[in-house]
Motif scaffolding. Structure first.
Motif, PDB file in Angstrom:
ATOM      1  N   GLY A 127       1.685   3.488 -42.570  1.00 33.45           N
ATOM      2  CA  GLY A 127       0.832   2.424 -42.269  1.00 33.45           C
ATOM      3  C   GLY A 127       0.147   1.800 -43.202  1.00 33.45           C
ATOM      4  N   ALA A 157       3.948  11.136 -49.810  1.00 37.29           N
ATOM      5  CA  ALA A 157       3.411  11.601 -49.281  1.00 37.29           C
ATOM      6  C   ALA A 157       4.219  13.113 -49.134  1.00 37.29           C
ATOM      7  N   ALA A 169      -4.023   5.903 -50.403  1.00 35.81           N
ATOM      8  CA  ALA A 169      -4.358   5.822 -48.975  1.00 35.81           C
ATOM      9  C   ALA A 169      -3.595   7.488 -48.211  1.00 35.81           C
ATOM     10  N   GLY A 178      -4.612  10.256 -45.846  1.00 34.24           N
ATOM     11  CA  GLY A 178      -5.734  10.018 -45.669  1.00 34.24           C
ATOM     12  C   GLY A 178      -5.228  10.860 -43.713  1.00 34.24           C
ATOM     13  N   THR A 211      -2.664   1.125 -37.359  1.00 30.88           N
ATOM     14  CA  THR A 211      -2.208   2.443 -37.437  1.00 30.88           C
ATOM     15  C   THR A 211      -2.008   4.197 -36.546  1.00 30.88           C
TER      16      THR A 211
HETATM   17  N1  NAP Z   1      -5.786   3.006 -39.567  1.00 34.43           N
HETATM   18  C1  NAP Z   1      -7.544   2.033 -39.852  1.00 34.43           C
HETATM   19  O1  NAP Z   1      -8.437   1.544 -38.744  1.00 34.43           O
HETATM   20  C2  NAP Z   1      -8.239   2.489 -41.278  1.00 34.43           C
HETATM   21  C3  NAP Z   1      -9.843   2.294 -42.315  1.00 34.43           C
HETATM   22  C4  NAP Z   1     -10.068   2.262 -42.973  1.00 34.43           C
HETATM   23  C5  NAP Z   1      -9.529   3.857 -43.280  1.00 34.43           C
HETATM   24  N2  NAP Z   1      -8.710   3.920 -43.028  1.00 34.43           N
HETATM   25  C6  NAP Z   1      -8.003   4.708 -44.011  1.00 34.43           C
HETATM   26  O2  NAP Z   1      -6.216   4.163 -44.411  1.00 34.43           O
HETATM   27  C7  NAP Z   1      -5.525   5.783 -45.128  1.00 34.43           C
HETATM   28  C8  NAP Z   1      -4.079   5.192 -44.974  1.00 34.43           C
HETATM   29  O3  NAP Z   1      -4.419   5.777 -43.593  1.00 34.43           O
HETATM   30  P1  NAP Z   1      -3.261   4.899 -42.378  1.00 34.43           P
HETATM   31  O4  NAP Z   1      -4.410   4.142 -40.889  1.00 34.43           O
HETATM   32  O5  NAP Z   1      -2.637   4.135 -42.818  1.00 34.43           O
HETATM   33  O6  NAP Z   1      -2.941   5.852 -41.255  1.00 34.43           O
HETATM   34  P2  NAP Z   1      -1.413   6.740 -41.358  1.00 34.43           P
HETATM   35  O7  NAP Z   1      -0.118   5.532 -41.048  1.00 34.43           O
HETATM   36  O8  NAP Z   1      -0.969   7.992 -40.343  1.00 34.43           O
HETATM   37  O9  NAP Z   1      -0.732   6.418 -42.958  1.00 34.43           O
HETATM   38  C9  NAP Z   1      -1.216   8.229 -43.533  1.00 34.43           C
HETATM   39  C10 NAP Z   1      -0.618   8.353 -45.103  1.00 34.43           C
HETATM   40  O10 NAP Z   1      -1.495   9.517 -45.400  1.00 34.43           O
HETATM   41  C11 NAP Z   1      -0.341  10.151 -46.015  1.00 34.43           C
HETATM   42  N3  NAP Z   1      -0.699  12.127 -46.094  1.00 34.43           N
HETATM   43  C12 NAP Z   1      -1.691  12.779 -44.725  1.00 34.43           C
HETATM   44  N4  NAP Z   1      -1.458  13.845 -45.499  1.00 34.43           N
HETATM   45  C13 NAP Z   1      -0.805  14.159 -45.840  1.00 34.43           C
HETATM   46  C14 NAP Z   1      -0.876  15.106 -47.699  1.00 34.43           C
HETATM   47  N5  NAP Z   1      -1.547  15.925 -47.120  1.00 34.43           N
HETATM   48  N6  NAP Z   1      -0.055  15.020 -48.376  1.00 34.43           N
HETATM   49  C15 NAP Z   1       0.173  13.932 -48.426  1.00 34.43           C
HETATM   50  N7  NAP Z   1       0.328  12.324 -47.557  1.00 34.43           N
HETATM   51  C16 NAP Z   1      -0.033  12.771 -46.535  1.00 34.43           C
HETATM   52  C17 NAP Z   1       0.406  10.584 -44.796  1.00 34.43           C
HETATM   53  O11 NAP Z   1       2.036  10.519 -45.168  1.00 34.43           O
HETATM   54  P3  NAP Z   1       2.820  11.931 -44.448  1.00 34.43           P
HETATM   55  O12 NAP Z   1       1.995  12.854 -43.095  1.00 34.43           O
HETATM   56  O13 NAP Z   1       4.309  11.959 -44.580  1.00 34.43           O
HETATM   57  O14 NAP Z   1       2.544  13.333 -45.710  1.00 34.43           O
HETATM   58  C18 NAP Z   1       0.732   8.626 -44.370  1.00 34.43           C
HETATM   59  O15 NAP Z   1       1.365   8.680 -45.363  1.00 34.43           O
HETATM   60  C19 NAP Z   1      -6.157   6.468 -45.046  1.00 34.43           C
HETATM   61  O16 NAP Z   1      -6.997   7.396 -45.822  1.00 34.43           O
HETATM   62  C20 NAP Z   1      -7.530   6.519 -44.298  1.00 34.43           C
HETATM   63  O17 NAP Z   1      -8.406   6.410 -43.551  1.00 34.43           O
HETATM   64  C21 NAP Z   1      -7.100   4.240 -41.686  1.00 34.43           C
END
Ligand code: NAP
Length: 249
Positions: free
Chosen positions: A16, A36, A83, A85, A183
């Motif tokens: 993501g 991660a 990042a 989440g 994502t």
């Molecule tokens: N997508 C949107 O529309 C959006 C909008 C606003 C904010 N956000 C924020 O953007 C950030 C990235 O999210 P994304 O949308 O790109 O989703 P994503 O692809 O699911 O990415 C989430 C990332 O967080 C890592 N993660 C989760 N739990 C973890 C842990 N316990 N320790 C270490 N790493 C961890 C995951 O890696 P592993 O599973 O490998 O650990 C992954 O690399 C998040 O904080 C989300 O809340 C997203």
């Protein structure tokens, strides 16, 4: 700030937005370290050109170890992008306290752990940027989004308070609030915000904002301001608006 030659640590970079920020920063000449839990995905993102440090953001000692390894193997950290989440949907008929606690652990405690890992060195050097990815889901309460939204509201507050303490000490704190990025996490969420963009576009917008030393990075720009205005919606009509934005399409 030019990202070229800067040491950038992206926490939550296996997929993501975090993965896209890591790739974009590296393309702009930064020396990048990524963290991660999923090592194979981290290795794919790194393509042999980044330092890969698998760790769980909820483990504060592991975060300190990562920061220290980066400092020794790459150099003092100039920029951390937090990042990592997690999303958990909440159901009023089956309230899952463990899911709520798990979301708080990753999104809020994890953010504090990553901040705690970089602060001592940044404070000693009187330089550094701490950037956290929060969400418009933290602006108001949405049905089923109670756990995620509460952590993102907490992050908005945390980063603002930290900025007030950090600025006089030479540190820069950036609040990143993307509206909708396609994502893994957003496809699991029921929150349906308009004008979604892909992760690579988000990575570019975030790196542009970091280089311009923005305090706040919001995108896509055409929806960022209207989304901010949801904070002004009267409490009485908010439940109907929130229901529309989370209704199954
Ligand atoms: N997508 C949107 O529309 C959006 C909008 C606003 C904010 N956000 C924020 O953007 C950030 C990235 O999210 P994304 O949308 O790109 O989703 P994503 O692809 O699911 O990415 C989430 C990332 O967080 C890592 N993660 C989760 N739990 C973890 C842990 N316990 N320790 C270490 N790493 C961890 C995951 O890696 P592993 O599973 O490998 O650990 C992954 O690399 C998040 O904080 C989300 O809340 C997203």
């Amino acid at each position: 700030m030019d990202l070229q030659h800067k040491v950038v640590w992206v926490v939550g970079a296996s997929s993501g937005i975090g993965a896209a920020v890591a790739r974009e920063a590296q393309a702009r000449g930064a020396r990048v370290a990524i963290t991660a839990r999923r090592k194979p995905e981290l290795d794919d993102v790194a393509g042999g050109a980044m330092l890969v440090l698998p760790a769980d953001v909820t483990d504060d000692a592991a975060m300190v170890d990562c920061a220290s390894t980066i400092e020794h193997r790459v150099g003092p950290i100039d920029v951390v992008v937090i990042a990592a989440g997690a999303w958990n949907s909440m159901d009023i008929a089956d309230w899952d306290t463990q899911a709520f606690a798990d979301t708080v652990q990753v999104n809020l405690i994890g953010t504090s752990n990553a901040i705690g890992a970089v602060l001592p060195s940044m404070l000693a050097r009187r330089t550094g940027t701490i950037a956290g990815i929060t969400s418009p889901a933290g602006y108001r309460g949405f049905p089923t989004v109670e756990a995620y939204g509460a952590t993102k509201a907490g992050m908005l507050n945390l980063l603002e308070g930290l900025r007030a303490q950090a600025q006089p000490r030479g540190l820069h704190v950036t609040t990143i609030a993307p509206t909708a990025v396609r994502t893994r996490l957003s496809s699991a969420s029921r929150l349906r915000l308009p004008f979604s963009i892909d992760a690579d576009s988000a990575g570019r917008a975030i790196c542009d904002g970091l280089e311009r030393e923005r305090l706040e990075i919001t995108f896509p720009s055409r929806i960022a301001l209207p989304i901010k205005l949801i904070r002004m919606t009267p409490v009485r009509i908010w439940p109907a608006v929130a229901e529309r934005l989370t209704r199954d399409r």
